[in-house]
Motif scaffolding. Structure first.
Motif, PDB file in Angstrom:
ATOM      1  N   LEU A   1     -31.573  10.667  -1.933  1.00 39.54           N
ATOM      2  CA  LEU A   1     -30.431  10.372  -1.068  1.00 39.54           C
ATOM      3  C   LEU A   1     -29.367  11.468  -1.089  1.00 39.54           C
ATOM      4  O   LEU A   1     -29.152  12.124  -2.107  1.00 39.54           O
ATOM      5  CB  LEU A   1     -29.810   9.036  -1.491  1.00 39.54           C
ATOM      6  N   THR A   2     -28.706  11.623   0.036  1.00 41.28           N
ATOM      7  CA  THR A   2     -27.580  12.562   0.150  1.00 41.28           C
ATOM      8  C   THR A   2     -26.443  12.091  -0.743  1.00 41.28           C
ATOM      9  O   THR A   2     -26.099  10.902  -0.721  1.00 41.28           O
ATOM     10  CB  THR A   2     -27.110  12.598   1.620  1.00 41.28           C
ATOM     11  N   ASN A   3     -25.842  13.010  -1.520  1.00 45.90           N
ATOM     12  CA  ASN A   3     -24.762  12.573  -2.417  1.00 45.90           C
ATOM     13  C   ASN A   3     -23.406  12.575  -1.697  1.00 45.90           C
ATOM     14  O   ASN A   3     -23.283  13.033  -0.556  1.00 45.90           O
ATOM     15  CB  ASN A   3     -24.747  13.415  -3.702  1.00 45.90           C
ATOM     16  N   THR A   4     -22.389  12.045  -2.392  1.00 47.43           N
ATOM     17  CA  THR A   4     -21.075  11.842  -1.770  1.00 47.43           C
ATOM     18  C   THR A   4     -20.443  13.172  -1.330  1.00 47.43           C
ATOM     19  O   THR A   4     -19.868  13.254  -0.240  1.00 47.43           O
ATOM     20  CB  THR A   4     -20.116  11.172  -2.790  1.00 47.43           C
ATOM     21  N   LYS A   5     -20.555  14.211  -2.193  1.00 50.29           N
ATOM     22  CA  LYS A   5     -19.910  15.484  -1.841  1.00 50.29           C
ATOM     23  C   LYS A   5     -20.542  16.094  -0.588  1.00 50.29           C
ATOM     24  O   LYS A   5     -19.862  16.690   0.242  1.00 50.29           O
ATOM     25  CB  LYS A   5     -20.007  16.464  -3.013  1.00 50.29           C
ATOM     26  N   THR A   6     -21.875  15.931  -0.459  1.00 51.18           N
ATOM     27  CA  THR A   6     -22.540  16.471   0.739  1.00 51.18           C
ATOM     28  C   THR A   6     -22.129  15.661   1.968  1.00 51.18           C
ATOM     29  O   THR A   6     -21.914  16.231   3.043  1.00 51.18           O
ATOM     30  CB  THR A   6     -24.072  16.447   0.547  1.00 51.18           C
ATOM     31  N   THR A   7     -21.988  14.344   1.798  1.00 48.46           N
ATOM     32  CA  THR A   7     -21.554  13.515   2.932  1.00 48.46           C
ATOM     33  C   THR A   7     -20.153  13.951   3.378  1.00 48.46           C
ATOM     34  O   THR A   7     -19.875  14.043   4.581  1.00 48.46           O
ATOM     35  CB  THR A   7     -21.575  12.012   2.546  1.00 48.46           C
ATOM     36  N   ASP A   8     -19.272  14.252   2.401  1.00 47.87           N
ATOM     37  CA  ASP A   8     -17.916  14.725   2.756  1.00 47.87           C
ATOM     38  C   ASP A   8     -17.999  16.012   3.568  1.00 47.87           C
ATOM     39  O   ASP A   8     -17.265  16.215   4.532  1.00 47.87           O
ATOM     40  CB  ASP A   8     -17.095  14.991   1.494  1.00 47.87           C
ATOM     41  N   LYS A   9     -18.911  16.899   3.160  1.00 48.65           N
ATOM     42  CA  LYS A   9     -19.074  18.166   3.872  1.00 48.65           C
ATOM     43  C   LYS A   9     -19.575  17.900   5.297  1.00 48.65           C
ATOM     44  O   LYS A   9     -19.118  18.524   6.258  1.00 48.65           O
ATOM     45  CB  LYS A   9     -20.062  19.016   3.088  1.00 48.65           C
ATOM     46  N   LEU A  10     -20.513  16.953   5.416  1.00 48.42           N
ATOM     47  CA  LEU A  10     -21.043  16.616   6.755  1.00 48.42           C
ATOM     48  C   LEU A  10     -19.920  16.116   7.651  1.00 48.42           C
ATOM     49  O   LEU A  10     -19.874  16.439   8.843  1.00 48.42           O
ATOM     50  CB  LEU A  10     -22.137  15.550   6.647  1.00 48.42           C
TER      51      LEU A  10
ATOM     52  N   LEU B   1     -32.343  12.096  10.709  1.00 53.07           N
ATOM     53  CA  LEU B   1     -33.805  11.967  10.862  1.00 53.07           C
ATOM     54  C   LEU B   1     -34.403  11.633   9.506  1.00 53.07           C
ATOM     55  O   LEU B   1     -34.430  12.470   8.610  1.00 53.07           O
ATOM     56  CB  LEU B   1     -34.385  13.271  11.409  1.00 53.07           C
ATOM     57  N   GLY B   2     -34.884  10.402   9.367  1.00 58.18           N
ATOM     58  CA  GLY B   2     -35.335   9.917   8.058  1.00 58.18           C
ATOM     59  C   GLY B   2     -34.093   9.482   7.310  1.00 58.18           C
ATOM     60  O   GLY B   2     -33.644  10.159   6.398  1.00 58.18           O
ATOM     61  N   CYS B   3     -33.504   8.331   7.738  1.00 65.46           N
ATOM     62  CA  CYS B   3     -32.148   7.990   7.256  1.00 65.46           C
ATOM     63  C   CYS B   3     -32.153   7.323   5.893  1.00 65.46           C
ATOM     64  O   CYS B   3     -31.083   6.981   5.382  1.00 65.46           O
ATOM     65  CB  CYS B   3     -31.414   7.147   8.291  1.00 65.46           C
ATOM     66  N   GLY B   4     -33.332   7.120   5.283  1.00 68.64           N
ATOM     67  CA  GLY B   4     -33.386   6.544   3.930  1.00 68.64           C
ATOM     68  C   GLY B   4     -32.761   5.176   3.889  1.00 68.64           C
ATOM     69  O   GLY B   4     -33.175   4.265   4.603  1.00 68.64           O
ATOM     70  N   LEU B   5     -31.682   5.021   3.086  1.00 68.70           N
ATOM     71  CA  LEU B   5     -31.026   3.712   2.950  1.00 68.70           C
ATOM     72  C   LEU B   5     -29.739   3.665   3.775  1.00 68.70           C
ATOM     73  O   LEU B   5     -28.902   2.789   3.588  1.00 68.70           O
ATOM     74  CB  LEU B   5     -30.734   3.425   1.480  1.00 68.70           C
ATOM     75  N   ALA B   6     -29.553   4.640   4.647  1.00 61.65           N
ATOM     76  CA  ALA B   6     -28.436   4.697   5.618  1.00 61.65           C
ATOM     77  C   ALA B   6     -27.059   4.885   4.986  1.00 61.65           C
ATOM     78  O   ALA B   6     -26.046   4.689   5.656  1.00 61.65           O
ATOM     79  CB  ALA B   6     -28.437   3.468   6.534  1.00 61.65           C
ATOM     80  N   GLY B   7     -27.001   5.286   3.722  1.00 64.14           N
ATOM     81  CA  GLY B   7     -25.706   5.494   3.061  1.00 64.14           C
ATOM     82  C   GLY B   7     -24.873   6.540   3.785  1.00 64.14           C
ATOM     83  O   GLY B   7     -23.674   6.349   4.022  1.00 64.14           O
ATOM     84  N   THR B   8     -25.520   7.659   4.146  1.00 61.40           N
ATOM     85  CA  THR B   8     -24.803   8.748   4.822  1.00 61.40           C
ATOM     86  C   THR B   8     -24.237   8.240   6.151  1.00 61.40           C
ATOM     87  O   THR B   8     -23.065   8.461   6.472  1.00 61.40           O
ATOM     88  CB  THR B   8     -25.779   9.914   5.087  1.00 61.40           C
ATOM     89  N   LEU B   9     -25.096   7.552   6.913  1.00 66.00           N
ATOM     90  CA  LEU B   9     -24.681   7.087   8.247  1.00 66.00           C
ATOM     91  C   LEU B   9     -23.495   6.130   8.158  1.00 66.00           C
ATOM     92  O   LEU B   9     -22.528   6.260   8.916  1.00 66.00           O
ATOM     93  CB  LEU B   9     -25.854   6.360   8.921  1.00 66.00           C
ATOM     94  N   VAL B  10     -23.573   5.178   7.230  1.00 65.49           N
ATOM     95  CA  VAL B  10     -22.518   4.159   7.143  1.00 65.49           C
ATOM     96  C   VAL B  10     -21.188   4.811   6.736  1.00 65.49           C
ATOM     97  O   VAL B  10     -20.140   4.530   7.324  1.00 65.49           O
ATOM     98  CB  VAL B  10     -22.934   3.023   6.168  1.00 65.49           C
ATOM     99  N   THR B  11     -21.242   5.736   5.765  1.00 63.00           N
ATOM    100  CA  THR B  11     -20.000   6.400   5.331  1.00 63.00           C
ATOM    101  C   THR B  11     -19.391   7.196   6.490  1.00 63.00           C
ATOM    102  O   THR B  11     -18.185   7.110   6.764  1.00 63.00           O
ATOM    103  CB  THR B  11     -20.287   7.359   4.148  1.00 63.00           C
ATOM    104  N   LEU B  12     -20.225   7.967   7.187  1.00 66.61           N
ATOM    105  CA  LEU B  12     -19.709   8.779   8.293  1.00 66.61           C
ATOM    106  C   LEU B  12     -19.186   7.884   9.421  1.00 66.61           C
ATOM    107  O   LEU B  12     -18.142   8.160  10.024  1.00 66.61           O
ATOM    108  CB  LEU B  12     -20.806   9.702   8.839  1.00 66.61           C
ATOM    109  N   ALA B  13     -19.914   6.792   9.675  1.00 64.97           N
ATOM    110  CA  ALA B  13     -19.541   5.907  10.787  1.00 64.97           C
ATOM    111  C   ALA B  13     -18.185   5.262  10.542  1.00 64.97           C
ATOM    112  O   ALA B  13     -17.396   5.048  11.464  1.00 64.97           O
ATOM    113  CB  ALA B  13     -20.609   4.838  10.976  1.00 64.97           C
ATOM    114  N   LYS B  14     -17.892   4.953   9.263  1.00 65.52           N
ATOM    115  CA  LYS B  14     -16.590   4.335   8.958  1.00 65.52           C
ATOM    116  C   LYS B  14     -15.468   5.350   9.141  1.00 65.52           C
ATOM    117  O   LYS B  14     -14.385   5.000   9.587  1.00 65.52           O
ATOM    118  CB  LYS B  14     -16.594   3.828   7.521  1.00 65.52           C
ATOM    119  N   ALA B  15     -15.767   6.609   8.790  1.00 68.45           N
ATOM    120  CA  ALA B  15     -14.735   7.644   8.918  1.00 68.45           C
ATOM    121  C   ALA B  15     -14.530   8.049  10.375  1.00 68.45           C
ATOM    122  O   ALA B  15     -13.452   8.526  10.740  1.00 68.45           O
ATOM    123  CB  ALA B  15     -15.126   8.859   8.086  1.00 68.45           C
ATOM    124  N   ARG B  16     -15.568   7.882  11.209  1.00 66.65           N
ATOM    125  CA  ARG B  16     -15.469   8.300  12.615  1.00 66.65           C
ATOM    126  C   ARG B  16     -15.897   7.163  13.552  1.00 66.65           C
ATOM    127  O   ARG B  16     -16.985   7.188  14.143  1.00 66.65           O
ATOM    128  CB  ARG B  16     -16.354   9.525  12.855  1.00 66.65           C
TER     129      ARG B  16
END
Ligand SMILES: C[S@@+](CC[C@H](N)C(=O)[O-])C[C@H]1O[C@@H](n2cnc3c(N)ncnc32)[C@H](O)[C@@H]1O
Length: 254
Positions: free
Chosen positions: A110-119, A134-149
């Motif tokens: 899974l993508t870690n928190t610091k990388t998600t911040d960079k994204l 693409l290949g969203c795994g457990l969707a952690g990255t998507l949910v974090t980004l979606a809340k911020a944007r």
């Protein structure tokens, strides 16, 4: 020989175990009376044979260990009278989670928190826009980004059944109505709608995926790959993330 080399590693590993088992059975049957070994000793020999064949077929080193212990552990399991249904059930559960390791040679990490911040800092500055994982795994990255944007739409593509279900549930529980999870292969996803396409896969799909991104993504959009670059195609930019694993984000501007 070429066809065997092109097999997914898991199938090649199974084939090697079958060959090692066949050799042991032949020697046991036709080797004369002086060869009287216990089932466990045969399993040790089968494991050693399989490990040597795995080494010779230049598979990744961890397969050698797996091949070595597979048959002995099976015999130990039988000796301890573990119910037989546990084996196929474990296999099915593992397949449901790690489906794409066997089929597409892409594991689940899974993508870690610091990388998600960079994204987050790489998303379009203007309002609106669409992001795909693409290949969203457990969707952690998507949910974090979606809340911020909340002004943007976030789409995840996932074909491993358990991660797909967890992603759906996670997006629902987070109340992230701008997250959409699709049980669709990343090879089928239409990338022409996206301003940012992110992936964290493995070296195997990168050359073909880059070609797909280049063909489909709109001009000016960004194709971002976590950790895995495309051989012979220089990224437009590389971002270093200040995390423990020194993550690199390779970015190609379309
Ligand atoms: C390394 S994980 C990354 C998960 C997520 N993107 C993240 O960064 O946290 C790769 C994911 O891609 C999925 N995957 C691999 N091949 C796929 C394919 N052809 N279509 C859809 N998903 C795929 C795997 O099941 C796995 O969940």
């Amino acid at each position: 020989m070429k066809m065997i080399k092109r097999l997914p590693p898991i199938l090649l590993a199974m084939l090697i175990q079958l060959v090692a088992f066949g050799i042991c059975r032949l020697v046991d049957t036709y080797g004369g009376q002086e060869i009287t070994l216990s089932a466990f000793n045969w399993a040790l020999i089968q494991g050693a044979l399989a490990a040597v064949m795995t080494l010779l077929s230049r598979m990744s080193y961890w397969w050698i260990g797996i091949q070595l212990v597979f048959a002995p552990l099976l015999i130990l399991g039988l000796a301890f009278k573990i119910p037989l249904w546990i084996f196929p059930l474990t296999l099915v559960v593992l397949l449901m989670v790690f489906w794409n390791v066997a089929i597409n040679r892409v594991p689940l990490y899974l993508t870690n928190t610091k990388t998600t911040d960079k994204l987050l800092s790489l998303l379009p500055k203007e309002q609106g826009g669409r992001f795909a994982d693409l290949g969203c795994g457990l969707a952690g990255t998507l949910v974090t980004l979606a809340k911020a944007r909340p002004d943007m739409e976030f789409h995840g593509f996932e074909t491993a059944p358990v991660p797909f279900m967890i992603s759906k549930l996670r997006a629902l529980l987070a109340g992230a109505s701008n997250v959409h999870i699709h049980f669709v292969s990343l090879w089928v996803a239409n990338l022409s709608h996206f301003d940012r396409v992110y992936c964290f896969l493995s070296p195997v799909p990168m050359p073909d995926l880059y070609l797909k991104a280049r063909d489909e993504m709109p001009e000016g959009s960004l194709f971002i790959s976590n950790s895995f670059t495309v051989p012979n195609i220089k990224p437009s930019r590389t971002v270093n993330v200040q995390d423990g694993r020194k993550t690199k984000l390779f970015i190609w501007k379309m």
